[in-house]
Design an enzyme around this catalytic site. Structure first.
Site, PDB file in Angstrom:
ATOM      1  N   SER A   1       1.116  -0.862  -0.160  1.00  0.00           N
ATOM      2  CA  SER A   1      -0.409  -0.049  -0.071  1.00  0.00           C
ATOM      3  C   SER A   1       1.147   2.019  -0.001  1.00  0.00           C
ATOM      4  CB  SER A   1      -0.993   0.425   1.070  1.00  0.00           C
ATOM      5  OG  SER A   1      -1.430  -1.257   1.581  1.00  0.00           O
TER       6      SER A   1
ATOM      7  N   HIS B   1      -0.905  -2.689  -7.561  1.00  0.00           N
ATOM      8  CA  HIS B   1      -1.854  -2.013  -5.983  1.00  0.00           C
ATOM      9  C   HIS B   1      -3.483  -2.712  -5.935  1.00  0.00           C
ATOM     10  CE1 HIS B   1      -3.245   1.086  -2.920  1.00  0.00           C
ATOM     11  NE2 HIS B   1      -3.215  -0.116  -2.304  1.00  0.00           N
TER      12      HIS B   1
ATOM     13  N   GLU C   1      -4.055   0.319  -9.124  1.00  0.00           N
ATOM     14  CA  GLU C   1      -2.209   1.402  -9.265  1.00  0.00           C
ATOM     15  C   GLU C   1      -1.776   0.769  -9.339  1.00  0.00           C
ATOM     16  OE1 GLU C   1      -2.085   2.746  -5.278  1.00  0.00           O
ATOM     17  OE2 GLU C   1      -1.634   5.223  -6.464  1.00  0.00           O
TER      18      GLU C   1
ATOM     19  N   ASN D   1      -3.037   6.230  -1.156  1.00  0.00           N
ATOM     20  CA  ASN D   1      -2.512   5.900  -0.141  1.00  0.00           C
ATOM     21  C   ASN D   1      -2.672   7.127   0.310  1.00  0.00           C
ATOM     22  OD1 ASN D   1      -4.134   3.652   1.039  1.00  0.00           O
ATOM     23  ND2 ASN D   1      -2.616   2.830   0.197  1.00  0.00           N
TER      24      ASN D   1
HETATM   25  P1  NAD Z   1      -3.401  -9.437   6.181  1.00  0.00           P
HETATM   26  O1  NAD Z   1      -3.404  -9.338   7.507  1.00  0.00           O
HETATM   27  O2  NAD Z   1      -5.241 -10.421   5.927  1.00  0.00           O
HETATM   28  O3  NAD Z   1      -2.778 -10.994   5.247  1.00  0.00           O
HETATM   29  C1  NAD Z   1      -0.701 -11.199   5.391  1.00  0.00           C
HETATM   30  C2  NAD Z   1      -0.534 -12.440   5.120  1.00  0.00           C
HETATM   31  O4  NAD Z   1       1.129 -12.892   5.037  1.00  0.00           O
HETATM   32  C3  NAD Z   1      -1.312 -12.846   6.560  1.00  0.00           C
HETATM   33  O5  NAD Z   1      -2.146 -14.266   5.940  1.00  0.00           O
HETATM   34  C4  NAD Z   1      -0.041 -13.615   7.174  1.00  0.00           C
HETATM   35  O6  NAD Z   1       0.171 -15.229   7.104  1.00  0.00           O
HETATM   36  C5  NAD Z   1       1.028 -13.504   5.408  1.00  0.00           C
HETATM   37  N1  NAD Z   1       2.761 -13.477   5.839  1.00  0.00           N
HETATM   38  C6  NAD Z   1       3.212 -12.945   6.632  1.00  0.00           C
HETATM   39  N2  NAD Z   1       4.769 -13.027   6.364  1.00  0.00           N
HETATM   40  C7  NAD Z   1       4.387 -14.122   5.543  1.00  0.00           C
HETATM   41  C8  NAD Z   1       5.887 -14.292   4.624  1.00  0.00           C
HETATM   42  N3  NAD Z   1       6.899 -14.310   5.194  1.00  0.00           N
HETATM   43  N4  NAD Z   1       5.744 -15.205   3.818  1.00  0.00           N
HETATM   44  C9  NAD Z   1       4.148 -15.004   2.830  1.00  0.00           C
HETATM   45  N5  NAD Z   1       3.052 -14.442   3.993  1.00  0.00           N
HETATM   46  C10 NAD Z   1       3.513 -13.986   4.932  1.00  0.00           C
HETATM   47  O7  NAD Z   1      -2.757  -8.460   5.438  1.00  0.00           O
HETATM   48  P2  NAD Z   1      -3.858  -7.961   3.783  1.00  0.00           P
HETATM   49  O8  NAD Z   1      -4.865  -6.776   4.333  1.00  0.00           O
HETATM   50  O9  NAD Z   1      -3.962  -8.728   2.841  1.00  0.00           O
HETATM   51  O10 NAD Z   1      -2.997  -7.001   2.869  1.00  0.00           O
HETATM   52  C11 NAD Z   1      -0.755  -7.886   2.499  1.00  0.00           C
HETATM   53  C12 NAD Z   1      -0.702  -6.480   1.745  1.00  0.00           C
HETATM   54  O11 NAD Z   1      -1.614  -5.821   0.830  1.00  0.00           O
HETATM   55  C13 NAD Z   1       0.079  -5.077   2.717  1.00  0.00           C
HETATM   56  O12 NAD Z   1       1.628  -5.102   2.014  1.00  0.00           O
HETATM   57  C14 NAD Z   1      -1.028  -4.185   2.567  1.00  0.00           C
HETATM   58  O13 NAD Z   1      -0.856  -2.900   2.794  1.00  0.00           O
HETATM   59  C15 NAD Z   1      -2.055  -4.339   1.300  1.00  0.00           C
HETATM   60  N6  NAD Z   1      -3.265  -3.494   0.702  1.00  0.00           N
HETATM   61  C16 NAD Z   1      -4.067  -4.232   1.880  1.00  0.00           C
HETATM   62  C17 NAD Z   1      -5.247  -2.834   1.650  1.00  0.00           C
HETATM   63  C18 NAD Z   1      -6.669  -3.937   2.363  1.00  0.00           C
HETATM   64  O14 NAD Z   1      -7.726  -3.140   1.935  1.00  0.00           O
HETATM   65  N7  NAD Z   1      -6.078  -4.529   3.372  1.00  0.00           N
HETATM   66  C19 NAD Z   1      -5.639  -3.020   0.351  1.00  0.00           C
HETATM   67  C20 NAD Z   1      -4.277  -2.604  -0.774  1.00  0.00           C
HETATM   68  C21 NAD Z   1      -3.309  -3.169  -0.215  1.00  0.00           C
END
Ligand code: NAD
Length: 305
Positions: free
Chosen positions: A120, A141, A153, A191
């Protein structure tokens, strides 16, 4: 280049959505997470979301089965990326973790494989710099929920090649998304603009200007936002919101991005929003009603009571 095999690293809420859209688009998807429970939960979520599409008659039962059959899972990066044409990383928003993951992906992914991050806010240039292929590293993104939201994005790092950008623009279009290409500065566009808005809403709550429902109702009905900023923060994940604000704060060195102390407190208490069952609201299985989570986050002078 022709992209057929897509590996998604991290099977949380974004990873499962990204896997869903590629699997439905006919790509072979390898979903990887260090946590087997997260992989099981992701497969169950994808199946449930595909069921919803079947119920709405936007896909058939057979198409659902085909999409699920396109997904395999792994718990190690080496196995997950070895046949990938593109790797899309969607692990937890933490810079050290992502740098470590990209070093590993770079070591095991084939030559010519594009390495994308769904981050993000974290610098794509910095992520690219720990690999031996910075020209092939890019931001992809997606927005949450991925199967529903049209925007992708696309973030060009300092060293990202035009060829990589074109491949990702075409890939986004191939899965019926709308790509927007931007440059790599903290928070990119989405963001950099959204997070100060959410932070300001939390500051209003913290200062006692208004309560949770008032802040969200004002922004929903007054500005025609589909969701209030506090509910949206819960939906994104308060830990993710805090990490992004810290990237903006450190990246620009500007006080206006400093995360509200209430947000810091809530994350420290493990109240990360929908995914933990509680943030500004409480989330109980099957309930659509929004219940304010904690008297602690009500303003002192409660004007409506
Ligand atoms: P989340 O907490 O739901 O999921 C993260 C996952 O990563 C977990 O299942 C965890 O077990 C896994 N993980 C941790 N360490 C790891 C590793 N070493 N290898 C593989 N997997 C690993 O988080 P999310 O909301 O899905 O966010 C993930 C990414 O997407 C982040 O970079 C976040 O900024 C981005 N993002 C989030 C949103 C949102 O609305 N939540 C929107 C756009 C982008």
């Amino acid at each position: 280049m022709s992209i057929k095999n897509v590996t998604v690293i991290g099977a949380g809420q974004m990873g499962n959505g990204i896997s869903h859209v590629f699997a439905q688009g006919g790509y072979k998807v390898t979903m990887m997470d260090v946590n087997q429970t997260a992989l099981d939960k992701a497969l169950a979520t994808i199946s449930k979301n595909l069921d919803r599409q079947v119920a709405k008659e936007t896909i058939t039962e057979a198409q659902k089965a085909e999409a699920l059959a396109n997904i395999t899972t792994h718990t190690t990066i080496a196995d997950a990326v070895k046949n990938a044409d593109i790797v899309i990383e969607a692990a937890t928003e933490n810079v050290d973790l992502k740098l470590k993951i990209f070093k590993d992906i770079d070591a095991y992914a084939p030559d010519g494989c594009i390495l994308a991050s769904n981050t993000s806010s974290i610098s794509i240039t910095k992520i690219g710099s720990v690999t031996n292929r910075p020209a092939s590293v890019i931001g992809m993104h997606f927005m949450n929920p991925v199967p529903v939201m049209k925007l992708v994005e696309i973030i060009n790092g300092y060293s990202t090649s035009q060829e990589t950008t074109s491949a990702i623009v075409n890939l986004a279009k191939a899965i019926n998304k709308v790509p927007c290409v931007v440059n790599d500065y903290p928070g990119f566009i989405a963001n950099r603009i959204l997070m100060p808005l959410i932070n300001e809403a939390i500051i209003c709550l913290y200062e006692g200007v208004a309560g949770v429902p008032e802040i969200d109702t004002i922004m929903k009905l007054g500005m025609a936002h589909p969701m209030g900023p506090l509910q949206l923060a819960d939906f994104i994940g308060l830990d993710t919101v805090l990490s992004i604000l810290n990237v903006l704060y450190e990246g620009f060195g500007n006080q206006k991005y400093a995360p509200c102390a209430l947000l810091v407190n809530m994350v420290a208490a493990g109240k990360t929003g929908v995914k933990s069952g509680e943030g500004f609201y409480k989330y109980t299985a099957g309930s659509k009603e929004l219940v304010v989570a904690n008297q602690f986050i009500k303003p002192k002078f409660w004007v409506n009571e």
